[in-house]
Enzyme design. Structure first.
Site, PDB file in Angstrom:
ATOM      1  N   CYS A   1      34.244  73.370  62.830  1.00 56.80           N
ATOM      2  CA  CYS A   1      35.385  73.014  63.660  1.00 56.80           C
ATOM      3  C   CYS A   1      36.142  74.244  64.153  1.00 56.80           C
ATOM      4  CB  CYS A   1      36.353  72.085  62.937  1.00 56.80           C
ATOM      5  SG  CYS A   1      37.492  71.331  64.103  1.00 56.80           S
TER       6      CYS A   1
ATOM      7  N   CYS B   1      35.577  68.234  69.247  1.00 50.60           N
ATOM      8  CA  CYS B   1      36.619  68.916  68.507  1.00 50.60           C
ATOM      9  C   CYS B   1      37.961  68.492  69.104  1.00 50.60           C
ATOM     10  CB  CYS B   1      36.417  70.427  68.654  1.00 50.60           C
ATOM     11  SG  CYS B   1      37.573  71.385  67.711  1.00 50.60           S
TER      12      CYS B   1
HETATM   13  P1  FAD Z   1      30.225  68.677  54.353  1.00 53.92           P
HETATM   14  O1  FAD Z   1      30.862  67.413  54.758  1.00 53.92           O
HETATM   15  O2  FAD Z   1      31.098  69.862  54.158  1.00 53.92           O
HETATM   16  O3  FAD Z   1      29.408  68.376  53.017  1.00 53.92           O
HETATM   17  C1  FAD Z   1      28.567  69.309  52.366  1.00 53.92           C
HETATM   18  C2  FAD Z   1      28.421  68.892  50.919  1.00 53.92           C
HETATM   19  O4  FAD Z   1      27.354  69.623  50.304  1.00 53.92           O
HETATM   20  C3  FAD Z   1      29.673  69.193  50.109  1.00 53.92           C
HETATM   21  O5  FAD Z   1      30.170  67.997  49.531  1.00 53.92           O
HETATM   22  C4  FAD Z   1      29.211  70.185  49.063  1.00 53.92           C
HETATM   23  O6  FAD Z   1      29.842  70.014  47.795  1.00 53.92           O
HETATM   24  C5  FAD Z   1      27.710  69.916  48.990  1.00 53.92           C
HETATM   25  N1  FAD Z   1      26.945  71.065  48.511  1.00 53.92           N
HETATM   26  C6  FAD Z   1      27.095  72.372  48.832  1.00 53.92           C
HETATM   27  N2  FAD Z   1      26.233  73.140  48.164  1.00 53.92           N
HETATM   28  C7  FAD Z   1      25.485  72.290  47.392  1.00 53.92           C
HETATM   29  C8  FAD Z   1      24.418  72.491  46.473  1.00 53.92           C
HETATM   30  N3  FAD Z   1      23.958  73.712  46.176  1.00 53.92           N
HETATM   31  N4  FAD Z   1      23.877  71.401  45.872  1.00 53.92           N
HETATM   32  C9  FAD Z   1      24.360  70.154  46.165  1.00 53.92           C
HETATM   33  N5  FAD Z   1      25.367  69.924  47.013  1.00 53.92           N
HETATM   34  C10 FAD Z   1      25.928  70.972  47.632  1.00 53.92           C
HETATM   35  N6  FAD Z   1      34.880  67.723  62.545  1.00 53.92           N
HETATM   36  C11 FAD Z   1      35.129  66.870  63.587  1.00 53.92           C
HETATM   37  O7  FAD Z   1      34.212  66.211  64.046  1.00 53.92           O
HETATM   38  N7  FAD Z   1      36.371  66.735  64.123  1.00 53.92           N
HETATM   39  C12 FAD Z   1      37.422  67.439  63.639  1.00 53.92           C
HETATM   40  O8  FAD Z   1      38.528  67.289  64.124  1.00 53.92           O
HETATM   41  C13 FAD Z   1      37.206  68.348  62.547  1.00 53.92           C
HETATM   42  N8  FAD Z   1      38.220  69.082  62.046  1.00 53.92           N
HETATM   43  C14 FAD Z   1      38.003  69.893  60.959  1.00 53.92           C
HETATM   44  C15 FAD Z   1      39.070  70.613  60.449  1.00 53.92           C
HETATM   45  C16 FAD Z   1      38.908  71.416  59.331  1.00 53.92           C
HETATM   46  C17 FAD Z   1      40.073  72.199  58.808  1.00 53.92           C
HETATM   47  C18 FAD Z   1      37.645  71.485  58.692  1.00 53.92           C
HETATM   48  C19 FAD Z   1      37.463  72.310  57.450  1.00 53.92           C
HETATM   49  C20 FAD Z   1      36.569  70.786  59.222  1.00 53.92           C
HETATM   50  C21 FAD Z   1      36.729  69.989  60.361  1.00 53.92           C
HETATM   51  N9  FAD Z   1      35.667  69.289  60.935  1.00 53.92           N
HETATM   52  C22 FAD Z   1      35.891  68.455  62.008  1.00 53.92           C
HETATM   53  C23 FAD Z   1      34.272  69.585  60.518  1.00 53.92           C
HETATM   54  C24 FAD Z   1      33.661  68.554  59.600  1.00 53.92           C
HETATM   55  O9  FAD Z   1      34.450  68.347  58.464  1.00 53.92           O
HETATM   56  C25 FAD Z   1      32.279  69.045  59.188  1.00 53.92           C
HETATM   57  O10 FAD Z   1      31.558  69.447  60.326  1.00 53.92           O
HETATM   58  C26 FAD Z   1      31.485  67.969  58.469  1.00 53.92           C
HETATM   59  O11 FAD Z   1      32.121  67.634  57.259  1.00 53.92           O
HETATM   60  C27 FAD Z   1      30.059  68.436  58.235  1.00 53.92           C
HETATM   61  O12 FAD Z   1      29.351  67.581  57.390  1.00 53.92           O
HETATM   62  P2  FAD Z   1      28.254  68.172  56.387  1.00 53.92           P
HETATM   63  O13 FAD Z   1      27.702  67.022  55.656  1.00 53.92           O
HETATM   64  O14 FAD Z   1      27.344  69.082  57.108  1.00 53.92           O
HETATM   65  O15 FAD Z   1      29.108  69.119  55.394  1.00 53.92           O
END
Ligand code: FAD
Ligand code: UQ1
Length: 414
Positions: A161, A343
């Site tokens: 983000c 975003c």
């Molecule tokens: P995540 O949801 O981060 O999940 C990854 C998971 O993997 C975590 O739970 C972690 O514990 C786990 N993990 C890591 N390493 C390991 C390991 N070795 N073994 C097992 N598990 C592991 N997106 C939008 O669409 N709109 C927005 O307005 C927006 N605003 C945001 C604002 C902020 C401040 C932030 C921080 C993010 C924002 N996002 C937004 C982005 C969004 O939160 C992420 O893009 C989204 O959560 C990605 O999903 P993901 O599953 O890839 O990662």
């Protein structure tokens, strides 16, 4: 040793969404999901928490309550991948094997890459809406701010983000105005990038916002050190290729909001799934691992060129649902990810620019001009998106707005 037909690594937005989809299709016990954390956060809510517009509690659920009923939660962390043997090693030494795997480990925050930042976050004035530990502090600092420099930084690495550091800046401006102390603040937005935002149609609108708010935008600056004792932030100047020039600048701060450097998660970085940047090397269209055909990626951990957002995850999930199912049936994957990401840029405590785009340009869902800051887009961000996330995305029901977008296009062309 445990074995799953489908092993999902990570229980964030992408991991839960993928596990939900396949737990419904496959027999009970076929899906395992590895996630070490007990609390799951709706991270897109963090910017609003930083602005005092939502509580952190409202954005938190117990992981236990989110794991799909048909799936098995392994509450541990992947320490190493052994894809040739189709297995992963956990922190406690246990091995889990799989037929198919989805990697959804997200991106790792690396405050450790800025000298003194970890210590500074524990001292007055320093905060970050990227971390559940320091996001509430953002609101506290904004409401206690008395005067001086308020500095907001954007790192010289990939980041999820990419709008969030800007949102923090604009929201702080609103709070300071509401409190009547804006004239006591010099607000600086210091970014490693060469401009405020990468997509032309939103850039103009955001430049206007920054100008109206009298924000001192400094480009090609990268935060490398925080000296919390003297409240000084050190930036290195970057050249046009984002390489350090050797020149630095020291800025005194009263408030410092850090947009953290980020990297691929360690276990992924060290594995043969990674490209040389450390992110998961996938085919940009099918999201299949380039090296192992029984493995797909979802979300922030991949090396696809999209903006790393939960909105992009919705389109990733649509893509892998089809493609992984085909691979399970011995066919070639044929669905292509369209590069969609979104975003919602919160530009004040009640206006949002709902940016939706891929690397080629805007991909707007509604028939309205979304580059203008509006109250309805704020309402979408504040009320509709959280509901869509909790009830749609992580349950595997929300596949992104492509269908709505196509309908809007028909309306517009009439
Ligand atoms: P995540 O949801 O981060 O999940 C990854 C998971 O993997 C975590 O739970 C972690 O514990 C786990 N993990 C890591 N390493 C390991 C390991 N070795 N073994 C097992 N598990 C592991 N997106 C939008 O669409 N709109 C927005 O307005 C927006 N605003 C945001 C604002 C902020 C401040 C932030 C921080 C993010 C924002 N996002 C937004 C982005 C969004 O939160 C992420 O893009 C989204 O959560 C990605 O999903 P993901 O599953 O890839 O990662
Ligand atoms: C979206 O799908 C999504 O994930 C659930 C977000 O994260 C919270 C978003 O911020 C946005 C904007 C979308 C896109 C959805 C619509 C209806 C525009």
């Amino acid at each position: 040793a445990k074995h799953f037909k489908l092993l999902v690594v990570g229980g964030g937005a992408g991991g839960l969404g993928a596990a939900s989809k396949f737990a419904r299709k496959l027999p009970r016990g076929s899906v395992g999901i590895i996630e070490p954390r007990e609390d799951h956060y709706y991270q897109p809510g963090f910017t609003l928490v930083g602005g005092g517009l939502m509580t952190l509690d409202a954005n938190r659920r117990r992981q236990e309550d989110l794991i799909p009923k048909n799936a098995t939660w392994i509450r541990d962390k992947v320490e190493a991948f052994e894809p040739v043997k189709n297995l992963v090693k956990l922190r406690d030494g246990e091995e889990i094997s799989y037929d198919y795997m989805v990697i959804a480990m997200g991106i790792q925050l690396r405050f450790d890459m800025i000298k003194g930042a970890k210590e500074a976050l524990k001292t007055p004035g320093v905060c970050s809406n990227y971390s559940p530990f320091y996001v509430e502090k953002h609101y506290k600092e904004a409401t206690n701010f008395k005067g001086g420099n308020a500095v907001f930084t954007f790192p010289n690495t990939p980041i999820k983000c990419a709008g969030a550091p800007q949102k923090a800046c604009y929201i702080t401006d609103s709070i300071l105005r509401q409190r009547g102390v804006r004239d006591k603040a010099h607000m600086i937005y210091a970014t490693s990038l060469k401009r405020l935002f990468g997509i032309e149609s939103y850039l103009k609108s955001l430049e206007k916002v920054a100008k109206e708010k009298n924000i001192d935008v400094r480009t090609r600056r990268n935060l490398i050190e925080v000296d919390s004792e003297n409240k000084m932030a050190t930036f290195e100047f970057l050249d046009d290729d984002a390489k350090p020039t050797g020149k630095t600048e020291r800025v005194e701060y009263s408030l410092l909001h850090i947009g953290p450097p980020c990297s691929a998660p360690e276990a992924l970085r060290k594995s043969s799934f990674a490209d040389k940047t450390g992110f998961m090397d996938v085919d940009v269209a099918s999201l299949q691992s380039k090296k192992f055909q029984n493995v797909f990626g979802v979300g922030d951990c991949m090396n696809t060129p999209n903006a790393k957002t939960a909105a992009a995850v919705s389109s990733h999930l649509k893509t892998i649902e089809q493609n992984l199912t085909q691979v399970m049936q011995g066919e070639q994957p044929c669905m292509e990810y369209d590069g969609y990401a979104s975003c919602p840029l919160v530009v004040s405590t009640n206006r949002v620019v709902l940016a939706e785009f891929n690397s080629k340009g805007a991909m707007e869902t509604t028939p309205f001009d979304q580059s203008k800051p509006t109250y309805w887009a704020y309402l979408m961000k504040r009320y509709f998106m959280p509901a869509l996330y909790w009830n749609g995305l992580i349950k595997g029901y929300w596949n992104g707005p492509a269908t709505i977008r196509n309908c809007s296009r028909l309306v517009k062309s009439k």
